[in-house]
Structure formats: structure tokens, C-alpha cells
Design an enzyme around this catalytic site. Sequence first.
Site: not given
Length: 239
Positions: A11, A148
Site C-alpha cells: 500500500s 529505525y
Amino acid sequence: MNKRVLILGASGEIGRATALKLVAKGYEVGLQYNANESAVSSLRKEIPSHQYSGDFQADLSTNEGIVTFLDTLEMEWDAVIFAGGQMWTGIFQDMHPEDMDALYNVHVKAVWMTTKHVLPYMIHQKAGSIILVSSIFGIEGASLEVAYSSVKGAQNSFVKGLAKEVAPSGIRVNAVAPGLIDTKMNAHLTKDELTALAEEIPMGRAGKAEEVSDAIDFLINGRSSYITGQIIQINGGWA
């Protein structure tokens, strides 16, 4: 028969661009997504029915979500592309354990578990390709993106280690490491911040999702048949 490719994170902009590029090359694609069903529904309309291998809603930020996803996922895929993205931006000391768990699950454990799920088929076929969308931060590290950076660094090490292990079985494992790319993941940055970052990049601009998908297309096909265990940087010279 067309080769079947599973795209996790379909997506997002990079996932979408990759799906459309591979469909144009004749591949069949399966699409995993979490919350953005409308984006996948829109993408599905652009894929011919004979090249569509289904979509899979799954929240990969939890252990339960990973297990449920794999319980419903068939094993017969010729290639898997991990393009899912989830970030946490802020001072490391302010990060909660649940945020750490979510990043770990999406970027590390889901990659491990899904790869383990599809490898038996690839090993039997003596062919396969596994591609991760990592990040420049996994190589350089980044302030305010410490966790991250950590999980992306783990992805890079996974690529290098697994590539050596499965090469005798004809399976190649690689990653692309984008720099600043014009996607929603950077929506938290102001216009001035984006301009300042672009000025640090030798090519003077952010990259496009299609430029990342071009590299993925190269790594998945026969033109890269002697390339494995590599982290291909796509960053306009930014380092």
C-alpha cells in the site's frame, strides 16, 4: 507460467510502484498491507486478473499478526519483496518499549518469519529471490531515528548472512537502501526541512518511488543473476 512475487507493504508508494512495474514485466503479484485498504483496492484495479495472486491484510507490528498472516499465506512464491515501512521519530530516551517492539516486529521478525515460510519452496525449486527495502539510515545511522536505524542495520546484516547460506540453492538475497524518497513516510518533514535535505544531496532532489522500483526490478530478474548479498544504495549521492 508467470513467476509469482509477494510484496509486503504494497500500500506504500514504493510497494505500489514495484507492483505495477513487475506486472508490466509479466509477473503475478500478491499484495500484503496493514491499514490502507483503499490504496490496495485502487492498485488492484490496475492489475489484470490473471496476474493477481490475492491480497493479505496483516498487522505485522505484533507477534500475533505475523503468526496469523503466515497461517493464511501459501508457501509457493518465486520471490518476496519486503517494502513495508514504519518509523518512529524522536529522542531515543522518549521511546516506549511497545514502540520498540513494533519496529522490531515489522522490520526484523516479520522478515525472518516470512522468509522462513517461503524458503522451502524456493530451495525445492533451486531458484528464488528475496529483496528488502532497507534505508540509508541502516548504513549511516541517524539522530532521532536511532531505533529505525537499528532495525534497518539488522536487515542489512540479514541480507549478507542469508545470501551466503542459500546461494548454493540458487536463491539470491539483496536489498536496496533508499535515501530521501518522495513518499508519505517523509510527510512529517516541513517544506523547509525537505529543501534543506535536498541541498545536501549531490543530485539536488529527493528520489522517486519509481526509481527505487527500477532497482528492485533489476535485482529480481536475470540481469542480476550474479548479484547476491548486496545493499544497493539509491540516494542521489547522499551519504
